[in-house]
Design an enzyme around this catalytic site. Structure first.
Site, PDB file in Angstrom:
ATOM      1  N   ASP A   1     -11.669   2.024  -1.387  1.00 45.26           N
ATOM      2  CA  ASP A   1     -10.815   0.943  -1.870  1.00 45.26           C
ATOM      3  C   ASP A   1     -11.401   0.514  -3.214  1.00 45.26           C
ATOM      4  O   ASP A   1     -12.594   0.700  -3.453  1.00 45.26           O
ATOM      5  CB  ASP A   1     -10.873  -0.264  -0.919  1.00 45.26           C
ATOM      6  CG  ASP A   1     -10.800   0.143   0.546  1.00 45.26           C
ATOM      7  OD1 ASP A   1      -9.948   0.985   0.882  1.00 45.26           O
ATOM      8  OD2 ASP A   1     -11.600  -0.397   1.355  1.00 45.26           O
TER       9      ASP A   1
ATOM     10  N   ARG B   1       1.447  -2.478   3.668  1.00 44.12           N
ATOM     11  CA  ARG B   1       0.233  -3.295   3.877  1.00 44.12           C
ATOM     12  C   ARG B   1       0.096  -4.387   2.811  1.00 44.12           C
ATOM     13  O   ARG B   1      -0.842  -4.392   2.033  1.00 44.12           O
ATOM     14  CB  ARG B   1      -1.034  -2.429   3.896  1.00 44.12           C
ATOM     15  CG  ARG B   1      -1.002  -1.355   4.961  1.00 44.12           C
ATOM     16  CD  ARG B   1      -2.325  -0.598   5.019  1.00 44.12           C
ATOM     17  NE  ARG B   1      -2.287   0.438   6.048  1.00 44.12           N
ATOM     18  CZ  ARG B   1      -3.253   1.307   6.277  1.00 44.12           C
ATOM     19  NH1 ARG B   1      -4.346   1.279   5.552  1.00 44.12           N
ATOM     20  NH2 ARG B   1      -3.139   2.192   7.236  1.00 44.12           N
TER      21      ARG B   1
ATOM     22  N   ASP C   1      -7.404   4.930  -0.860  1.00 49.94           N
ATOM     23  CA  ASP C   1      -7.228   4.172   0.381  1.00 49.94           C
ATOM     24  C   ASP C   1      -6.674   2.799   0.013  1.00 49.94           C
ATOM     25  O   ASP C   1      -5.606   2.701  -0.569  1.00 49.94           O
ATOM     26  CB  ASP C   1      -8.535   4.118   1.186  1.00 49.94           C
ATOM     27  CG  ASP C   1      -8.284   3.605   2.599  1.00 49.94           C
ATOM     28  OD1 ASP C   1      -7.285   4.017   3.207  1.00 49.94           O
ATOM     29  OD2 ASP C   1      -9.069   2.779   3.096  1.00 49.94           O
TER      30      ASP C   1
ATOM     31  N   ASP D   1      -9.399  -4.118   0.799  1.00 52.10           N
ATOM     32  CA  ASP D   1      -9.357  -4.136   2.262  1.00 52.10           C
ATOM     33  C   ASP D   1     -10.396  -5.134   2.769  1.00 52.10           C
ATOM     34  O   ASP D   1     -11.489  -5.256   2.205  1.00 52.10           O
ATOM     35  CB  ASP D   1      -9.658  -2.750   2.847  1.00 52.10           C
ATOM     36  CG  ASP D   1      -8.462  -1.797   2.718  1.00 52.10           C
ATOM     37  OD1 ASP D   1      -7.389  -2.235   2.244  1.00 52.10           O
ATOM     38  OD2 ASP D   1      -8.609  -0.624   3.102  1.00 52.10           O
TER      39      ASP D   1
HETATM   40 CA    CA Z   1     -10.303   0.943   3.257  1.00 50.55          CA
END
Ligand code: CA
Ligand code: CA
Length: 484
Positions: free
Chosen positions: A258, A360, A304, A308
């Site tokens: 991330d 997301r 990714d 996060d």
């Molecule tokens: Ca991640």
């Protein structure tokens, strides 16, 4: 109550944006590096609040413009309060001389993507006995070589940020690219502002054979591009080239990095940053296996999350950030099985701009997550291939409060398509949502359309606001220039 949320939020918004738009780092009072999160500005204000490195001694104020300088500043100050100004672009995939490192520099001698693909092609790998209905995880010499390659890259591009840090971009062109800032367990009190993050690129994605795999799928798969993939011959037991688990759909390329991983840290404020895939857009890495493994979702995913928040992290506020050209934007809670996340993962998203991101925004497990005054814009047919899929994902024990968000999407997107319910029992309350100019309650519309899978509206919490009685004194003391 909702009115007062808005008033307090707008007040904070006005103060912040006025300072940063007129003079990003030289305000009448203190510079941006010394600013702290305002009281009650989301979950990061809880308890001790978030002050980052505001109390830094003169020796712990740095200006950095390379990976080497950034690491040196973080190492020198350790957990002492520190302010680090980022000047220009920092490429995290560089060696100490500043030379950029690529796949060939990180790759283990025994690894090649071509060999890896051959070894784990699902039409071959998936012929073996399934475990709990899924193909086993890939293993063997090529996967070992991928892991060694991945470890080589990680050593360079993953940067641990210690407690009591303010990281702030100078001017309008500060960037951190091609790497991952890691905020692990035990780290507290981090401020990251005014930086464009791009392209946390994983050169060594893994083929996760069991991800999204199912032999039970009976209906055709319809993907975002409208193509209809029917899968004949899909069954649990291997029978022939045409019949068996290798004929079923599923499996995903997954990446590790991330731009910012809040992985156990507490009191984190990320503000006025942007997050995107930069110049390496996902559309440049299409699926590599034959049907039925060539759906758009089976692209070779080299990214990714953007930011996060997982592994017991708590008290995080993300404000005035822009997320664009990205697929999996904000994962809050990494797995259902991490039951220690219960009571944690409390995160606020306000005044963020989600533009052309796929999913997301955020996807939540366990946390009490406040999502207010954000703008969502995008299209399912967008040419850059980040088609809007859904905004707020509701996973295990999610408790989301969504207020006064605005959506600008394709005209045929309906309110029930904005949330996605992954796990029964997940809760969300929505009010004040505008979808293409129309006031909707996305939870009510979702529940009306989905009789068998209802979103609970019992979130069991309310955002903490400054008590009205304290507002006169607090606002008089804090509003205006020179009060930062
Ligand atoms: Ca991640
Ligand atoms: Ca492995």
């Amino acid at each position: 109550m909702r009115q007062s949320v808005l008033i307090v939020a707008m007040l904070a918004a006005g103060v912040l944006s006025a300072c940063s738009s007129t003079a990003p780092n030289q305000t009448a009072g203190q510079d941006v590096g010394h600013q702290v999160l305002s009281a009650n500005d989301g979950w990061a204000a809880e308890g001790t609040g978030t002050t980052g490195g505001a109390k830094a001694s003169a020796g712990n104020v740095f200006t950095v413009s390379s990976r080497k300088e950034l690491v040196a500043a973080l190492t020198k100050a350790g957990s002492a309060p520190k302010i680090i100004y980022v000047k220009g672009t920092i490429n995290l995939a560089t060696d100490d001389s500043g030379r950029e490192l690529f796949e060939k520099d990180f790759a283990d001698p025994a690894y090649s993507f071509e060999a890896y693909k051959k070894a784990y092609d699902p039409t071959v790998w998936n012929r073996q006995t399934l475990i709990k209905g899924k193909p086993p995880a890939v293993s063997g010499a090529l996967e070992d070589a991928r892991e060694r390659s991945s470890a080589n890259q990680k050593k360079v591009i993953l940067i641990n940020v210690p407690s009591n840090t303010t990281l702030v971009g100078l001017g309008k062109d500060a960037k951190i690219v091609k790497g991952n800032l890691m905020l692990p367990k035990g780290v507290d009190n981090i401020i990251i502002r005014n930086i464009a993050f791009e392209d946390a690129f994983d050169y060594f994605p893994t083929w996760d054979a069991g991800d999204s795999y199912s032999t039970k799928r009976t209906e055709p798969v319809i993907e975002a591009d409208g193509v209809n993939y029917t899968i004949p011959g899909c069954q649990e037991k291997f029978e022939s080239d045409d019949k068996g688990p290798h004929r079923c759909n599923g499996g995903r390329w997954n990446s590790e990095y991330d731009s910012i991983s809040v992985k156990g840290a507490t009191h984190v404020w990320i503000d006025h940053c942007s997050f995107s895939d930069g110049e390496r857009l996902d559309k440049m890495f299409p699926p590599v296996f034959a049907a039925p493994y060539n759906q758009p979702s089976q692209k070779v995913q080299h990214h990714d999350g953007a930011v996060d928040v997982t592994d017991g992290s708590d008290f995080v506020t993300l404000s005035f950030n822009k997320f664009f050209n990205h697929d999996k934007t904000n994962l809050i809670g990494g797995s259902d099985g991490m039951t220690t996340d219960a009571g944690k993962l409390n995160v606020t998203f306000h005044h963020n701009f989600f533009e052309h991101v796929k999913q997301r925004q955020p996807r939540v497990r366990y946390g009490k997550v406040h999502v207010y005054n954000n703008l969502y814009a995008g299209s399912r047919a967008w040419e850059q291939k980040y088609p809007f899929s859904e905004s707020i994902g509701l996973g295990k024990e999610a408790k989301v409060l969504s207020q006064n968000n605005a959506y600008e999407l394709d005209a045929d997107v309906t309110a029930d398509q904005l949330p996605k319910l992954f796990t029964a029992g997940a809760a969300m309350v929505d009010s004040g949502t505008l979808l293409n100019g129309k006031l909707v309650d996305i939870v009510a519309v979702f529940n009306a359309k989905n009789a068998k899978q209802q979103i609970s509206t019992n979130i069991g919490w309310a955002p903490k606001l400054t008590p009205s009685a304290d507002v006169p004194a607090y606002v008089k003391a804090n509003a205006g220039p020179g009060k930062l």
